[in-house]
Scaffold this motif. Structure first.
Motif, PDB file in Angstrom:
ATOM      1  N   ALA A 101       0.818  -1.213   0.000  1.00 38.89           N
ATOM      2  CA  ALA A 101       0.000   0.000   0.000  1.00 38.89           C
ATOM      3  C   ALA A 101       0.853   1.265   0.000  1.00 38.89           C
ATOM      4  CB  ALA A 101      -0.937  -0.010   1.211  1.00 38.89           C
ATOM      5  N   ASP A 102       2.050   1.216   0.611  1.00 37.47           N
ATOM      6  CA  ASP A 102       2.917   2.397   0.616  1.00 37.47           C
ATOM      7  C   ASP A 102       3.717   2.554  -0.672  1.00 37.47           C
ATOM      8  OD1 ASP A 102       4.989   0.546   0.743  1.00 37.47           O
ATOM      9  OD2 ASP A 102       5.554   1.019   2.804  1.00 37.47           O
ATOM     10  N   LYS A 103       3.613   1.572  -1.577  1.00 30.06           N
ATOM     11  CA  LYS A 103       4.264   1.573  -2.896  1.00 30.06           C
ATOM     12  C   LYS A 103       5.783   1.555  -2.819  1.00 30.06           C
ATOM     13  CE  LYS A 103       0.371   4.055  -4.993  1.00 30.06           C
ATOM     14  NZ  LYS A 103      -0.321   2.799  -5.303  1.00 30.06           N
ATOM     15  N   ASN A 104       6.328   1.219  -1.661  1.00 31.11           N
ATOM     16  CA  ASN A 104       7.781   1.185  -1.493  1.00 31.11           C
ATOM     17  C   ASN A 104       8.337  -0.226  -1.338  1.00 31.11           C
ATOM     18  OD1 ASN A 104       8.310   4.016  -1.553  1.00 31.11           O
ATOM     19  ND2 ASN A 104       7.484   4.176   0.530  1.00 31.11           N
ATOM     20  N   HIS A 105       7.451  -1.222  -1.391  1.00 35.16           N
ATOM     21  CA  HIS A 105       7.884  -2.603  -1.213  1.00 35.16           C
ATOM     22  C   HIS A 105       7.130  -3.522  -2.170  1.00 35.16           C
ATOM     23  CE1 HIS A 105       8.635  -0.616   2.663  1.00 35.16           C
ATOM     24  NE2 HIS A 105       9.622  -1.477   2.847  1.00 35.16           N
ATOM     25  N   LEU A 106       7.754  -4.647  -2.462  1.00 34.56           N
ATOM     26  CA  LEU A 106       7.080  -5.748  -3.140  1.00 34.56           C
ATOM     27  C   LEU A 106       6.677  -6.785  -2.110  1.00 34.56           C
ATOM     28  CD1 LEU A 106       9.373  -6.496  -6.240  1.00 34.56           C
ATOM     29  CD2 LEU A 106       7.123  -5.401  -6.281  1.00 34.56           C
ATOM     30  N   LEU A 107       5.460  -7.307  -2.225  1.00 37.00           N
ATOM     31  CA  LEU A 107       5.083  -8.512  -1.502  1.00 37.00           C
ATOM     32  C   LEU A 107       5.259  -9.680  -2.467  1.00 37.00           C
ATOM     33  CD1 LEU A 107       1.842  -7.512   0.439  1.00 37.00           C
ATOM     34  CD2 LEU A 107       4.115  -7.960   1.384  1.00 37.00           C
ATOM     35  N   VAL A 108       5.946 -10.722  -2.014  1.00 40.03           N
ATOM     36  CA  VAL A 108       6.311 -11.835  -2.885  1.00 40.03           C
ATOM     37  C   VAL A 108       5.738 -13.133  -2.333  1.00 40.03           C
ATOM     38  CG1 VAL A 108       8.195 -13.060  -4.015  1.00 40.03           C
ATOM     39  CG2 VAL A 108       8.453 -10.629  -3.447  1.00 40.03           C
ATOM     40  N   ALA A 109       5.001 -13.860  -3.172  1.00 36.35           N
ATOM     41  CA  ALA A 109       4.542 -15.202  -2.826  1.00 36.35           C
ATOM     42  C   ALA A 109       5.638 -16.181  -3.217  1.00 36.35           C
ATOM     43  CB  ALA A 109       3.236 -15.526  -3.549  1.00 36.35           C
ATOM     44  N   GLU A 110       6.347 -16.694  -2.215  1.00 34.28           N
ATOM     45  CA  GLU A 110       7.453 -17.627  -2.444  1.00 34.28           C
ATOM     46  C   GLU A 110       6.944 -19.051  -2.243  1.00 34.28           C
ATOM     47  OE1 GLU A 110      10.826 -16.619  -0.059  1.00 34.28           O
ATOM     48  OE2 GLU A 110      10.816 -14.512  -0.637  1.00 34.28           O
ATOM     49  N   GLN A 111       7.043 -19.864  -3.285  1.00 32.76           N
ATOM     50  CA  GLN A 111       6.531 -21.226  -3.190  1.00 32.76           C
ATOM     51  C   GLN A 111       7.339 -22.096  -2.235  1.00 32.76           C
ATOM     52  OE1 GLN A 111       4.854 -22.858  -7.091  1.00 32.76           O
ATOM     53  NE2 GLN A 111       6.446 -21.457  -7.804  1.00 32.76           N
ATOM     54  N   GLY A 112       8.610 -21.745  -2.032  1.00 30.77           N
ATOM     55  CA  GLY A 112       9.503 -22.609  -1.274  1.00 30.77           C
ATOM     56  C   GLY A 112      10.236 -23.533  -2.226  1.00 30.77           C
ATOM     57  N   PHE A 113      11.284 -24.171  -1.717  1.00 35.64           N
ATOM     58  CA  PHE A 113      12.150 -24.940  -2.604  1.00 35.64           C
ATOM     59  C   PHE A 113      12.840 -26.035  -1.796  1.00 35.64           C
ATOM     60  CE2 PHE A 113      15.979 -25.083  -5.528  1.00 35.64           C
ATOM     61  CZ  PHE A 113      15.281 -25.554  -6.620  1.00 35.64           C
ATOM     62  N   HIS A 114      12.533 -27.302  -2.124  1.00 36.69           N
ATOM     63  CA  HIS A 114      13.116 -28.437  -1.417  1.00 36.69           C
ATOM     64  C   HIS A 114      12.884 -28.286   0.094  1.00 36.69           C
ATOM     65  CE1 HIS A 114      14.529 -29.856  -5.189  1.00 36.69           C
ATOM     66  NE2 HIS A 114      15.401 -28.863  -5.361  1.00 36.69           N
ATOM     67  N   ASP A 115      13.926 -28.022   0.864  1.00 34.05           N
ATOM     68  CA  ASP A 115      13.771 -27.942   2.320  1.00 34.05           C
ATOM     69  C   ASP A 115      13.493 -26.527   2.817  1.00 34.05           C
ATOM     70  OD1 ASP A 115      14.262 -30.658   2.572  1.00 34.05           O
ATOM     71  OD2 ASP A 115      16.435 -30.377   2.727  1.00 34.05           O
ATOM     72  N   SER A 116      13.340 -25.573   1.904  1.00 32.34           N
ATOM     73  CA  SER A 116      13.061 -24.205   2.295  1.00 32.34           C
ATOM     74  C   SER A 116      11.558 -23.967   2.259  1.00 32.34           C
ATOM     75  CB  SER A 116      13.771 -23.230   1.348  1.00 32.34           C
ATOM     76  OG  SER A 116      13.481 -21.900   1.681  1.00 32.34           O
ATOM     77  N   PRO A 117      10.932 -23.572   3.367  1.00 30.98           N
ATOM     78  CA  PRO A 117       9.469 -23.436   3.395  1.00 30.98           C
ATOM     79  C   PRO A 117       8.983 -22.268   2.552  1.00 30.98           C
ATOM     80  CG  PRO A 117      10.416 -22.619   5.442  1.00 30.98           C
ATOM     81  CD  PRO A 117      11.542 -23.250   4.679  1.00 30.98           C
ATOM     82  N   GLY A 118       7.781 -22.398   2.028  1.00 31.77           N
ATOM     83  CA  GLY A 118       7.133 -21.310   1.314  1.00 31.77           C
ATOM     84  C   GLY A 118       6.756 -20.207   2.288  1.00 31.77           C
ATOM     85  N   CYS A 119       6.604 -18.989   1.756  1.00 33.17           N
ATOM     86  CA  CYS A 119       6.306 -17.872   2.638  1.00 33.17           C
ATOM     87  C   CYS A 119       5.815 -16.687   1.822  1.00 33.17           C
ATOM     88  CB  CYS A 119       7.543 -17.456   3.437  1.00 33.17           C
ATOM     89  SG  CYS A 119       8.853 -16.723   2.430  1.00 33.17           S
ATOM     90  N   ILE A 120       5.382 -15.657   2.526  1.00 33.36           N
ATOM     91  CA  ILE A 120       5.170 -14.337   1.947  1.00 33.36           C
ATOM     92  C   ILE A 120       6.280 -13.452   2.471  1.00 33.36           C
ATOM     93  CG2 ILE A 120       3.636 -12.374   1.697  1.00 33.36           C
ATOM     94  CD1 ILE A 120       2.590 -14.976   0.412  1.00 33.36           C
ATOM     95  N   SER A 121       7.033 -12.845   1.555  1.00 35.74           N
ATOM     96  CA  SER A 121       8.127 -11.966   1.954  1.00 35.74           C
ATOM     97  C   SER A 121       7.859 -10.552   1.473  1.00 35.74           C
ATOM     98  CB  SER A 121       9.464 -12.472   1.399  1.00 35.74           C
ATOM     99  OG  SER A 121       9.476 -12.381  -0.019  1.00 35.74           O
ATOM    100  N   ARG A 122       8.638  -9.624   2.001  1.00 32.83           N
ATOM    101  CA  ARG A 122       8.539  -8.218   1.607  1.00 32.83           C
ATOM    102  C   ARG A 122       9.933  -7.733   1.210  1.00 32.83           C
ATOM    103  NH1 ARG A 122       5.447  -5.073   5.839  1.00 32.83           N
ATOM    104  NH2 ARG A 122       7.264  -5.544   7.124  1.00 32.83           N
ATOM    105  N   ILE A 123      10.021  -7.092   0.032  1.00 26.73           N
ATOM    106  CA  ILE A 123      11.298  -6.604  -0.468  1.00 26.73           C
ATOM    107  C   ILE A 123      11.245  -5.087  -0.590  1.00 26.73           C
ATOM    108  CG2 ILE A 123      12.885  -6.600  -2.431  1.00 26.73           C
ATOM    109  CD1 ILE A 123      12.135  -9.466  -2.963  1.00 26.73           C
ATOM    110  N   ASN A 124      12.198  -4.425   0.051  1.00 34.64           N
ATOM    111  CA  ASN A 124      12.303  -2.973  -0.031  1.00 34.64           C
ATOM    112  C   ASN A 124      12.787  -2.575  -1.421  1.00 34.64           C
ATOM    113  OD1 ASN A 124      13.778  -0.294   0.177  1.00 34.64           O
ATOM    114  ND2 ASN A 124      12.901  -0.413   2.237  1.00 34.64           N
ATOM    115  N   LEU A 125      12.070  -1.670  -2.084  1.00 36.25           N
ATOM    116  CA  LEU A 125      12.391  -1.310  -3.460  1.00 36.25           C
ATOM    117  C   LEU A 125      13.568  -0.344  -3.571  1.00 36.25           C
ATOM    118  CD1 LEU A 125       8.830  -1.020  -5.013  1.00 36.25           C
ATOM    119  CD2 LEU A 125      10.560  -2.761  -5.481  1.00 36.25           C
TER     120      LEU A 125
END
Length: 291
Positions: free
Chosen positions: A69-93
């Protein structure tokens, strides 16, 4: 109204198209390798120098993305990979720093978070089990589901786990209605996509702070391909991809029609709208469509 198709850039664009106006950039997630040994990357196309730049080369199998909503970050749907769990992450632009927002529901890991949309105080995401069927993740104990996350309260709610393959998401302009594509297309034996299966678009009327919703079927799409990206158009109609077609209908599910169909082997995967244009990915290029 018919659209014409024009190439923007050849690149490995797969999912997650997000237009960031203040940067004049179109972000996307790349296509993972066919054997899923190499996960997707997060990249962007810079309209100022018309070049591709990489944010994260080896992501946690990032798929759908949206702008906060602040337009300064990406929300990312990460599926996960092998032993790494899926998650929702936030990336500062600005810094491209990544932080995990949520990676489980009631202590259980997600299946494969796939599509995500942002409201003012909540975001919504789908969690199909693509990772298990595609062979890059173990099977989750959770059913496939649709989730709502209250950003201020840091609370996660399951809005429904009765869907077969919860996939594409779009949110109405007034943020009162959520549109959900259920592909109903995974079978028990590979190949797991059944392109002859009916696709369903649901509406969910949001209430109680988006912690619950009433689900209704608005349209059943005859077997004609795999629905993936879906958005709300400028005229408040639904626009969605279906293999080599760009389709539209009203938000009530009426007047289904084709806006564009390509006779060539182009599979439209994801779509976004920016500055009056539609943009679409096809795994090896980004195109723009205009009337």
């Amino acid at each position: 109204m018919q659209y014409s198709l024009h190439p923007l850039v050849e690149t490995d664009a797969h999912e997650g198209l997000v237009w960031v106006d203040w940067q004049k950039r179109l972000y996307f997630t790349s296509k993972p390798s066919s054997d899923y040994r190499t996960p997707s990357a997060i990249r962007y196309f810079d309209f100022k120098d018309r070049s591709i730049h990489t944010v994260i080369e080896r992501s946690n199998m990032a798929n759908g993305m949206c702008l906060t909503a602040d337009k300064n970050h990406l929300l990312v749907a990460e599926q996960g990979f092998h032993d790494s769990p899926g998650c929702i992450s936030r990336i500062n632009l600005n810094s491209f720093c990544r932080e995990i927002i949520v990676d489980n529901f009631k202590g259980l890991p997600f299946n494969s978070p796939n599509k995500i949309v942002q409201a003012d105080s909540h975001f919504f995401f789908t969690d199909p089990d693509y990772g298990y069927y595609q062979g890059f993740k173990p099977q989750s104990e959770l059913p496939t589901g649709l989730y709502s996350y209250d950003v201020q309260a840091s609370q996660l709610f399951c809005l429904g786990d009765e869907f077969i393959v919860p996939h594409g998401l779009a949110l109405s302009r007034n943020q009162e209605t959520l549109f959900l594509v259920d592909n109903c297309s995974i079978t028990e034996e590979k190949p797991f996509y059944d392109l002859n299966h009916e696709q369903i678009i649901f509406t969910l009327q949001l209430s109680c702070g988006s912690s619950n919703a009433k689900t209704e079927t608005i349209i059943k799409i005859p077997p004609q391909g795999f629905i993936d990206g879906i958005i709300i158009g400028e005229n408040k109609q639904l626009i969605f991809t279906s293999l080599n077609k760009l389709m539209t209908c009203s938000v009530q599910g009426e007047n289904l029609q084709c806006l564009y169909e390509n006779s060539e082997d182009i599979n439209f995967v994801n779509i976004a709208m920016a500055e009056g244009r539609l943009y679409a990915t096809s795994d090896n290029a980004i195109y723009y469509l205009e009337t």
